[in-house]
Design a protein around this motif. Structure first.
Motif, short mmCIF file in Angstrom:
data_model
loop_
_atom_site.label_atom_id
_atom_site.label_comp_id
_atom_site.label_asym_id
_atom_site.label_seq_id
_atom_site.Cartn_x
_atom_site.Cartn_y
_atom_site.Cartn_z
N LYS A 285 9.48 4.42 2.24
CA LYS A 285 8.51 5.45 1.87
C LYS A 285 7.56 4.95 0.79
O LYS A 285 7.98 4.32 -0.18
CB LYS A 285 9.24 6.69 1.37
N ILE A 286 6.29 5.27 0.96
CA ILE A 286 5.29 4.98 -0.08
C ILE A 286 5.49 5.99 -1.19
O ILE A 286 5.51 7.20 -0.96
CB ILE A 286 3.87 5.08 0.49
N THR A 287 5.63 5.51 -2.42
CA THR A 287 5.83 6.41 -3.56
C THR A 287 4.65 6.41 -4.51
O THR A 287 4.56 7.28 -5.36
CB THR A 287 7.12 6.02 -4.33
N ALA A 288 3.72 5.45 -4.37
CA ALA A 288 2.51 5.42 -5.20
C ALA A 288 1.50 4.47 -4.58
O ALA A 288 1.86 3.57 -3.82
CB ALA A 288 2.83 4.99 -6.62
N ALA A 289 0.24 4.68 -4.89
CA ALA A 289 -0.84 3.81 -4.44
C ALA A 289 -1.78 3.56 -5.61
O ALA A 289 -2.04 4.47 -6.41
CB ALA A 289 -1.59 4.44 -3.28
N TYR A 290 -2.24 2.33 -5.70
CA TYR A 290 -3.16 1.93 -6.77
C TYR A 290 -4.37 1.28 -6.12
O TYR A 290 -4.25 0.26 -5.46
CB TYR A 290 -2.51 0.93 -7.72
#
Length: 115
Positions: free
Chosen positions: A108-113
């Motif tokens: 699962k993706i938990t953050a994006a920058y």
């Protein structure tokens, strides 16, 4: 029998200490975005997930699938960043967590920058 119950709690406690989530951040290039319908009868575990296909590189020392990561339906704010990066062709940093795999082994993706 009196010893088994306390022993099982002790084992569970020490097992939970050794299972530590590994959040990993890496630069990715989004190659494809695959949103899935809420009512996906042939794959109920896929319902409402958006799969993000990226350049195939290992997510550190995790068991996460290297060419994809999943985004849950409630993470629309992250999806908007991913779409902006994809449309502009910019690389982006994604954070995944190997303790959360909606459809294993994709994490699962938990953050994006975005840069």
């Amino acid at each position: 029998m009196k010893i088994l119950l306390p022993l099982s709690f002790v084992l569970l406690f020490f097992t939970s200490l050794t299972v530590i989530a590994k959040p990993v951040v890496r630069d990715v290039v989004i190659e494809r975005i695959h949103p899935m319908a809420m009512d996906r009868t042939h794959c109920p575990s896929c319902s409402g997930i958006t799969r993000i296909y990226v350049n195939n590189v290992a997510w550190g020392d995790t068991a996460c699938r290297g060419d994809a990561a999943d985004l849950l339906k409630e993470d629309e704010h992250i999806l908007s960043i991913l779409l902006a990066a994809w449309i502009s062709g910019k690389s982006i940093q994604l954070e995944v967590n190997d303790s959360v795999t909606p459809i294993a082994p994709v994490c699962k993706i938990t953050a994006a920058y975005i840069k």
